[in-house]
Design an enzyme around this catalytic site. Structure first.
Site, short mmCIF file in Angstrom:
data_model
loop_
_atom_site.label_atom_id
_atom_site.label_comp_id
_atom_site.label_asym_id
_atom_site.label_seq_id
_atom_site.Cartn_x
_atom_site.Cartn_y
_atom_site.Cartn_z
N LEU A 187 -2.03 -12.75 -5.72
CA LEU A 187 -0.75 -13.02 -6.38
C LEU A 187 -0.70 -12.39 -7.77
O LEU A 187 0.10 -12.75 -8.61
CB LEU A 187 -0.52 -14.54 -6.46
CG LEU A 187 -0.51 -15.24 -5.09
CD1 LEU A 187 -0.38 -16.76 -5.24
CD2 LEU A 187 0.61 -14.71 -4.20
N SER A 188 -1.59 -11.43 -8.00
CA SER A 188 -1.58 -10.62 -9.23
C SER A 188 -1.89 -11.40 -10.50
O SER A 188 -1.24 -11.21 -11.54
CB SER A 188 -0.25 -9.89 -9.42
OG SER A 188 -0.18 -8.86 -8.51
N TYR A 195 -10.16 -1.47 -0.58
CA TYR A 195 -8.95 -0.94 -1.23
C TYR A 195 -9.14 0.53 -1.60
O TYR A 195 -8.28 1.38 -1.31
CB TYR A 195 -8.61 -1.78 -2.46
CG TYR A 195 -7.29 -1.41 -3.11
CD1 TYR A 195 -6.11 -1.98 -2.69
CD2 TYR A 195 -7.24 -0.47 -4.14
CE1 TYR A 195 -4.89 -1.64 -3.27
CE2 TYR A 195 -6.04 -0.14 -4.73
CZ TYR A 195 -4.87 -0.72 -4.30
OH TYR A 195 -3.68 -0.37 -4.88
N SER A 225 -4.37 -10.80 -12.23
CA SER A 225 -4.85 -9.80 -13.20
C SER A 225 -3.70 -9.10 -13.90
O SER A 225 -3.75 -8.86 -15.11
CB SER A 225 -5.80 -8.80 -12.55
OG SER A 225 -5.19 -8.19 -11.45
N HIS A 236 0.83 -1.22 0.00
CA HIS A 236 0.00 0.00 0.00
C HIS A 236 0.86 1.27 0.00
O HIS A 236 0.44 2.32 0.48
CB HIS A 236 -0.98 0.01 1.18
CG HIS A 236 -2.10 -0.98 0.99
ND1 HIS A 236 -3.23 -0.70 0.27
CD2 HIS A 236 -2.22 -2.27 1.39
CE1 HIS A 236 -4.02 -1.77 0.27
NE2 HIS A 236 -3.42 -2.74 0.92
N THR A 237 2.06 1.14 -0.53
CA THR A 237 2.92 2.32 -0.68
C THR A 237 2.88 2.83 -2.12
O THR A 237 3.19 4.00 -2.36
CB THR A 237 4.38 1.97 -0.34
OG1 THR A 237 4.73 0.77 -1.04
CG2 THR A 237 4.57 1.74 1.15
N ASP A 238 2.49 1.97 -3.08
CA ASP A 238 2.67 2.37 -4.49
C ASP A 238 1.80 3.57 -4.88
O ASP A 238 2.25 4.46 -5.58
CB ASP A 238 2.51 1.19 -5.46
CG ASP A 238 1.15 0.52 -5.46
OD1 ASP A 238 0.33 0.80 -4.56
OD2 ASP A 238 0.92 -0.30 -6.37
N SER A 272 -10.26 -17.81 -23.00
CA SER A 272 -9.44 -18.25 -21.88
C SER A 272 -9.55 -19.77 -21.77
O SER A 272 -10.66 -20.31 -21.78
CB SER A 272 -9.95 -17.61 -20.59
OG SER A 272 -9.56 -18.37 -19.46
N ASP A 302 1.94 -4.22 -9.20
CA ASP A 302 1.78 -5.54 -9.81
C ASP A 302 2.27 -5.57 -11.26
O ASP A 302 2.96 -6.50 -11.67
CB ASP A 302 0.30 -5.96 -9.78
CG ASP A 302 -0.32 -5.79 -8.40
OD1 ASP A 302 0.45 -5.80 -7.42
OD2 ASP A 302 -1.54 -5.65 -8.31
#
Ligand code: GLA
Length: 385
Positions: A124-125, A223, A127, A35-37, A68, A171
């Site tokens: 784990l990203s 978020y 997306s 939560h720094t980005d 997909s 991410d």
């Protein structure tokens, strides 16, 4: 059959033509810097060996076809001119958002088939793995002048502007910029980065990922609230970004005796101390110190996310507690929070004991078994075929 051959083969079956290539992009875990980005601060992610593969070919009928292998029933075909936020929705919005970002270069349309082994909804990203594999593919095919940093922005734009998930650039940067055996030290305000050696196996250590099985969704909920709270705190402090505050003493003015002031103080304190923790970990790794030394810093990061930032959940706290009690050097939840995964830094020969301890804790509390695996810092996005 390799993973690239598999998706290329399926692509030919589905679209009746060969793909022009296959590209892969990984998921990530963040070692420290959560939560720094979006506050202009520091992050230190590693790429996972798990990737999303995209087989891609340009078309000449103005259509965008998205498939997909995980959801064959959710294939989408839509005119390029009709793409707009919400159309298509669901998983297809992510690749569609990337296509939109390069719409001028893809006038004939494009076919994309993806295959993935990145756990979805696990923090784990998955997306970013999806958007970055497509961004790299479309960049290679239609916009070769774009640099990796530009692709980070393209992929982030897809999530922020098309899907409506208000993420920072952690991410996408991890997926596109990480290298094997290194963590990526990224200054999100300056957009500068450095590869920091992080070859744990060589010193007898292992990084465990513990997927709690509780999913999260960044497009809604907490978020966005945290982002707004950070902006409000920065506003009251008279700075553009919380990154500009480098001493917690400077946050005292936020405590104005109201509950809201207390919340803003705690949110800002997490961000300011978390930036300091990233710098501490990077300094230790750069100086070739024993990586065991970073363990307590990771654990302190968890406490801050739990107590000041309020984004942990009891199950993630339980993962951390059980791992530490079984001998982990450090452990913390990773990603946006409200579910997802934790990491633990453990001796390689303690992997089984820590895994068993966490699994036992889940069983005792009546939760489905977590998925636990050892990860190694892996390569960022690349062309496979
Ligand atoms: C999510 C977001 C990132 C970052 C993390 C928290 O993963 O996508 O941009 O804000 O949460 O560090």
């Amino acid at each position: 059959m390799t993973a690239a051959e598999r998706v290329a083969h399926e692509f030919s079956d589905l679209f009746g033509t060969e793909p022009e290539g296959v590209w892969a992009a990984p998921g990530r875990v963040n070692v420290i810097g959560e939560h720094t980005d979006y506050n202009g601060g520091y992050v230190l992610p590693v790429a996972l060996p798990h990737t999303t593969r995209a087989a891609v070919a340009r078309r000449n009928d103005g259509l965008v076809a998205l498939g997909s292998m995980q959801h064959p029933e959710k294939a989408v075909e839509i005119a390029l001119a009709e793409l707009r936020p919400g159309h298509p929705e669901g998983w297809a919005g992510y690749p569609a958002g990337v296509v939109v970002g390069l719409r001028d270069r893809l006038a004939g349309g494009v076919s994309i088939l993806v295959d993935t082994d990145v756990p979805v909804g696990a923090g784990l990203s998955s997306s970013a793995a999806l958007t970055c594999s497509v961004a790299l593919a479309l960049g290679d095919l239609a916009a070769p002048e774009l640099r990796r940093q530009d692709l980070v922005e393209l992929a982030r734009g897809a999530e922020n502007d098309f899907v409506g998930a208000p993420t920072g650039i952690l991410d996408q940067s991890a997926s596109l910029l990480c290298t094997a055996e290194h963590a990526l030290f990224l200054d999100t305000r300056e957009r500068t980065s450095e590869q920091v050696p992080f070859a744990l196996a060589a010193v007898g250590l292992a990084l465990l990922v513990i997927d709690s099985g509780t999913t999260h969704d960044h497009a809604e909920g907490g978020y966005g609230d945290r982002r707004r709270e950070c902006e409000a705190a920065a506003d009251r402090l008279g700075v553009a970004l919380l990154r500009e505050v480098d001493d917690v003493a400077g946050l005292a003015v936020l405590a104005d005796g109201t509950p809201e002031g207390d919340v803003l103080l705690r949110r800002a304190r997490h961000v300011v101390t978390e930036d300091a923790r990233v710098l501490e970990v990077v300094a230790a790794l750069r100086e070739d110190a024993d990586p065991r030394a970073i363990g307590p810093v990771l654990t302190a990061g968890h406490a801050s996310l739990r107590d000041d930032f309020d984004v942990s959940i009891p199950l993630l706290d339980a993962c951390v507690e059980a791992a530490l009690a079984a001998g982990a050097h450090g452990a913390r939840m990773v990603g946006g929070g409200f579910g997802g995964s934790a990491i633990a830094l453990v001796e390689a020969d303690a992997v089984d004991a820590v895994t068993a301890a966490v699994a036992t804790r889940f069983e005792r509390e009546g939760h489905p078994a977590p998925r636990i695996f050892v990860t190694v810092p892996s390569a960022g996005a690349r062309r496979l075929a």
